[in-house]
Design a protein around this motif. Sequence first.
Motif, PDB file in Angstrom:
ATOM      1  N   ARG A 513       0.792  -1.174   0.166  1.00  0.00           N
ATOM      2  CA  ARG A 513       0.002  -0.060  -0.004  1.00  0.00           C
ATOM      3  C   ARG A 513       0.841   1.360   0.024  1.00  0.00           C
ATOM      4  O   ARG A 513       2.051   1.175   0.355  1.00  0.00           O
ATOM      5  CB  ARG A 513      -1.008   0.012   1.273  1.00  0.00           C
ATOM      6  N   SER A 514       0.284   2.279  -0.392  1.00  0.00           N
ATOM      7  CA  SER A 514       1.111   3.538  -0.307  1.00  0.00           C
ATOM      8  C   SER A 514       0.793   4.354   0.902  1.00  0.00           C
ATOM      9  O   SER A 514      -0.547   4.448   1.477  1.00  0.00           O
ATOM     10  CB  SER A 514       0.636   4.458  -1.758  1.00  0.00           C
ATOM     11  N   TYR A 515       1.755   4.964   1.435  1.00  0.00           N
ATOM     12  CA  TYR A 515       1.670   5.590   2.663  1.00  0.00           C
ATOM     13  C   TYR A 515       2.427   7.081   2.488  1.00  0.00           C
ATOM     14  O   TYR A 515       3.409   7.023   1.994  1.00  0.00           O
ATOM     15  CB  TYR A 515       2.081   4.859   3.932  1.00  0.00           C
ATOM     16  N   GLU A 516       2.301   7.943   3.228  1.00  0.00           N
ATOM     17  CA  GLU A 516       2.927   9.342   3.257  1.00  0.00           C
ATOM     18  C   GLU A 516       4.349   9.147   4.189  1.00  0.00           C
ATOM     19  O   GLU A 516       4.145   8.267   5.021  1.00  0.00           O
ATOM     20  CB  GLU A 516       1.975  10.523   4.093  1.00  0.00           C
ATOM     21  N   ARG A 517       5.216   9.949   3.760  1.00  0.00           N
ATOM     22  CA  ARG A 517       6.549   9.684   4.417  1.00  0.00           C
ATOM     23  C   ARG A 517       6.617   9.466   5.832  1.00  0.00           C
ATOM     24  O   ARG A 517       7.594   8.528   6.025  1.00  0.00           O
ATOM     25  CB  ARG A 517       7.284  10.817   3.745  1.00  0.00           C
ATOM     26  N   PRO A 518       5.913  10.276   6.834  1.00  0.00           N
ATOM     27  CA  PRO A 518       6.227   9.959   7.989  1.00  0.00           C
ATOM     28  C   PRO A 518       5.876   8.615   8.679  1.00  0.00           C
ATOM     29  O   PRO A 518       6.384   8.229   9.790  1.00  0.00           O
ATOM     30  CB  PRO A 518       5.417  11.122   8.673  1.00  0.00           C
ATOM     31  N   ASP A 519       5.078   7.867   7.995  1.00  0.00           N
ATOM     32  CA  ASP A 519       4.794   6.565   8.469  1.00  0.00           C
ATOM     33  C   ASP A 519       5.590   5.565   8.052  1.00  0.00           C
ATOM     34  O   ASP A 519       5.179   4.491   8.556  1.00  0.00           O
ATOM     35  CB  ASP A 519       3.184   6.416   7.816  1.00  0.00           C
ATOM     36  N   LEU A 520       6.693   5.868   7.394  1.00  0.00           N
ATOM     37  CA  LEU A 520       7.469   4.572   6.806  1.00  0.00           C
ATOM     38  C   LEU A 520       8.923   4.928   7.405  1.00  0.00           C
ATOM     39  O   LEU A 520       9.513   5.936   7.837  1.00  0.00           O
ATOM     40  CB  LEU A 520       7.347   4.603   5.508  1.00  0.00           C
ATOM     41  N   THR A 521       9.671   3.731   7.361  1.00  0.00           N
ATOM     42  CA  THR A 521      10.899   3.510   7.302  1.00  0.00           C
ATOM     43  C   THR A 521      11.665   2.670   6.449  1.00  0.00           C
ATOM     44  O   THR A 521      11.132   1.966   5.785  1.00  0.00           O
ATOM     45  CB  THR A 521      11.727   3.197   8.734  1.00  0.00           C
ATOM     46  N   ALA A 522      13.011   2.648   6.340  1.00  0.00           N
ATOM     47  CA  ALA A 522      13.857   1.924   5.256  1.00  0.00           C
ATOM     48  C   ALA A 522      13.595   0.395   6.069  1.00  0.00           C
ATOM     49  O   ALA A 522      13.394   0.239   7.182  1.00  0.00           O
ATOM     50  CB  ALA A 522      15.197   2.256   5.150  1.00  0.00           C
TER      51      ALA A 522
END
Length: 549
Positions: A513-522
């Motif tokens: 799924r696609s999420y906005e940047r603050p919700d992810l890490t590498a």
Amino acid sequence: MSTTGSRTTATDTATTAADQAVEETLEDYTLRFAPRSYRRWTPMVVATTALGGIAYMADFSIGAGIGLTHGTGNALVAIAVAAAVIFVTGFPLAYYGARYNIDLDLITRGSGFGYYGSVLTSVIFASFTFIFFALEGSIMAQGLRLGLGLPLWLGYAVSTLMVIPLVIYGMKALSKLQVWTTPVWLLLMVGPLVYLIATDRGTVDRFLAYTGTDGDGGVNTASVLLGAGVCLSLIAQIGEQIDYLRFMPPRTEANRRGWWTAVIMAGPGWVVLGALKQAIGVFLAVYILSEVGPAAATEPIQQFRGAFDAMMPSWTVVPLAVVLVVISQIKINVTNAYSGSLAWTNSFTRLTGHYPGRMVFVLLNLAFALILMEADMFSFLNGVLGFYSNCAIAWVVTVATDIGVNKYLLGVSPLRPEFRRGMLYAVNPVGVVAFVVASGLSIAMYFHLLGDALQPYSPVAAAVIAFVLTPLTAVVTRGRYYLRRTDDGLTEPLLDADGNPSGVTLDCHVCHRSYERPDLTACVTHDAAVCSLCLSTDKVGDHVLPPAA
């Protein structure tokens, strides 16, 4: 052959469960950052929705209980003291929730408690929601008994079950409910008070002169602090306000004034209306005391029945009082059920790596509340709230101090809140030590374990100890336990040019799924990004970034 089939079935089941978890959390962004693509409401709609959640009747009971025991003078000072503390501590929390679009649990993680340490405070907050659900449900059951003749046990069940359909759909449904019911609620609450004051000045004189069962006519420190301790049990209400404020739109130069107005009104500003309701509760309890006696004078249904009786035809009195109580109960208890389910879900998912669905915890929260109602919690209200307030004060003051002092004055706590697994230590002693010591000592004082003379000062002790230990522990540990690593492995900036969380989207390679940047890490095992929920449910840590070298 059977082994392969079994593996395929297990994999398919796990994938289906993961997809279901993702689908549900995207309805109201349980456990995660609320993206700007979802936050389409104006600041005033968000504020109105958040303020609609404080329509509870418990304030009237709390104020009445304090006033009847300690007298009007002590009650009003206690209400003012508690309101000042709640406003000051609520401001930094509301700002962080609205600015960075995360709930109070996610704020707490990065403000002194750590990824698993904040489970302590999630349980405290969840307890707040079912305690106050039970209180509001009890008040509604009293109204249904007066208006419809329902026995209390059945009224408790009705008040519990009726919120389930309303709370399933999250923010979208709740915003509509709160906006449309708020004007009716305000009119029914304020109208009788204005009428009584305008037509019978003696009511004000009797109110101001009332000395209480334990009072002597004057204002004294012990009575004020005991009363303030009960009022301060509401300090955790800021968590429910933030559950709505996290859906604020990005702050820009164009909406700056409206944005700040909404955050202050619906954040710490909720306590202004709360304190007013508590004072009204004292006024109405004194007004009806001679008619119904001290036991019933703390019941909001009786308070408003007496007030409506002075200004309306007799046949409208009970129906109007019941309508007010039912509207109030629905407005607040959908919020209690909603916020409580988020808190339980957060805790369970972090501890087990499994997301069972928010509805499971809606039902769990309601079950706890129903048990309290059937145990007649209303009859020992002030004792429950006085005890609970020590834990709530220790938590909120610790987080507010970390933001205000450790982040902005001392600079030992990271300015931007962090909540993602892998970026935080499991436990940060700064918040955990301050919270455990402050709540433990203040509870000991509350139960007279440190002497009778100190008992009234337990809420003060909770606040002071938390305020002192939070920066002291941060300085001693040199802030080393806030961040496990500072680089999340992604090159895209977290914040935009206005300092708001970035709206750039990236794909999670686990749930696709696609999420906005603050919700992810590498991801540590793939050259890709992974979302915060997939990190939380990663039981073996395959995707979690290692500590910084």
